[in-house]
Design a protein around this motif. Structure first.
Motif, mmCIF file in Angstrom:
data_model
loop_
_atom_site.group_PDB
_atom_site.id
_atom_site.type_symbol
_atom_site.label_atom_id
_atom_site.label_comp_id
_atom_site.label_asym_id
_atom_site.label_seq_id
_atom_site.Cartn_x
_atom_site.Cartn_y
_atom_site.Cartn_z
ATOM 1 N N ALA A 22 7.543 -36.691 52.979
ATOM 2 C CA ALA A 22 8.330 -36.750 54.219
ATOM 3 C C ALA A 22 9.383 -37.850 54.151
ATOM 4 O O ALA A 22 10.522 -37.666 54.581
ATOM 5 C CB ALA A 22 7.400 -36.988 55.411
ATOM 6 N N ARG A 23 9.003 -39.010 53.594
ATOM 7 C CA ARG A 23 9.931 -40.139 53.493
ATOM 8 C C ARG A 23 11.012 -39.891 52.448
ATOM 9 O O ARG A 23 12.175 -40.195 52.658
ATOM 10 C CB ARG A 23 9.170 -41.412 53.089
ATOM 11 N N GLU A 70 15.043 -44.918 46.959
ATOM 12 C CA GLU A 70 14.874 -46.372 46.940
ATOM 13 C C GLU A 70 15.393 -46.995 48.235
ATOM 14 O O GLU A 70 14.750 -47.893 48.788
ATOM 15 C CB GLU A 70 15.590 -46.988 45.738
ATOM 16 N N ARG A 71 16.529 -46.534 48.710
ATOM 17 C CA ARG A 71 17.060 -47.074 49.975
ATOM 18 C C ARG A 71 16.085 -46.802 51.121
ATOM 19 O O ARG A 71 15.839 -47.667 51.961
ATOM 20 C CB ARG A 71 18.441 -46.476 50.276
ATOM 21 N N THR A 72 15.515 -45.601 51.144
ATOM 22 C CA THR A 72 14.531 -45.253 52.181
ATOM 23 C C THR A 72 13.313 -46.163 52.082
ATOM 24 O O THR A 72 12.817 -46.671 53.098
ATOM 25 C CB THR A 72 14.113 -43.776 52.048
ATOM 26 N N GLU A 75 13.829 -49.673 53.371
ATOM 27 C CA GLU A 75 13.682 -49.744 54.836
ATOM 28 C C GLU A 75 12.214 -49.667 55.230
ATOM 29 O O GLU A 75 11.744 -50.437 56.065
ATOM 30 C CB GLU A 75 14.452 -48.602 55.499
ATOM 31 N N PHE A 76 11.484 -48.718 54.628
ATOM 32 C CA PHE A 76 10.074 -48.534 54.951
ATOM 33 C C PHE A 76 9.276 -49.808 54.669
ATOM 34 O O PHE A 76 8.391 -50.180 55.440
ATOM 35 C CB PHE A 76 9.501 -47.353 54.158
ATOM 36 N N GLU A 77 9.586 -50.486 53.578
ATOM 37 C CA GLU A 77 8.871 -51.701 53.186
ATOM 38 C C GLU A 77 9.417 -52.938 53.900
ATOM 39 O O GLU A 77 8.964 -54.044 53.653
ATOM 40 C CB GLU A 77 8.926 -51.897 51.666
ATOM 41 N N ASP A 78 10.373 -52.742 54.779
ATOM 42 C CA ASP A 78 10.907 -53.796 55.648
ATOM 43 C C ASP A 78 11.448 -54.991 54.860
ATOM 44 O O ASP A 78 11.159 -56.147 55.172
ATOM 45 C CB ASP A 78 9.823 -54.238 56.634
ATOM 46 N N LEU A 79 12.264 -54.686 53.838
ATOM 47 C CA LEU A 79 12.839 -55.756 53.022
ATOM 48 C C LEU A 79 13.703 -56.702 53.855
ATOM 49 O O LEU A 79 13.696 -57.904 53.613
ATOM 50 C CB LEU A 79 13.694 -55.179 51.885
#
Length: 141
Positions: A22-23, A70-72, A75-79
């Motif tokens: 999904a991500r 990687e960009r997604t 964001e998901f990993e809250d860099l």
């Protein structure tokens, strides 16, 4: 436009195939991999990370990612907030992207997080002793 793919080692929420799909619909699963010399922990932020430990190993999933994936995941990993950072480590002798928590003090898993990771680990056939190691984090206060 570069279509270069990069290997990525997932050990927490991103071992859940449906969530990764999904991500990052363009991500391709390479397969399960064992990373010797690292240990799984739940960090203070409530999510998992891995730490160097010569006596341990982490079982995870290798993915092939596009730059958009990687960009997604960034964001998901809250860099941006500093919850996680990107790093490159050697997995099976190849450079591989990994996300590591910036605060590695042991913590308590957020509600439902570790249960979902354990369910995915069981569904993927991870070794029983490793699943027990993950379960051990459920009882930590």
């Amino acid at each position: 436009m570069s279509g270069a793919r990069r290997r990525y080692f997932a050990y927490g929420a991103n071992i859940i195939a449906a969530d990764m799909s999904a991500r990052c619909p363009e991500a391709r699963e390479i397969g399960t991999s064992v990373l010797p010399g690292w240990r799984f922990i739940v960090a203070r932020g409530g999510y998992s990370t891995i730490l160097p430990d010569p006596s341990a190993r982490v079982v995870g999933v290798l993915w092939s990612l596009t730059p958009a994936c990687e960009r997604t995941l960034d964001e998901f990993e809250d860099l941006d907030s500093g919850l996680f950072r990107r790093d490159m480590i050697s997995v099976s002798g190849e450079p591989t992207l990994v996300y590591l928590a910036t605060d590695t003090a042991p913590g308590r898993a957020r509600a439902g997080y570790l249960e979902a990771v354990i369910a995915a680990a069981k569904a993927r056939g991870f070794p029983a002793d490793y699943i027990e190691e993950l379960r051990g984090w459920l009882s930590r206060a």
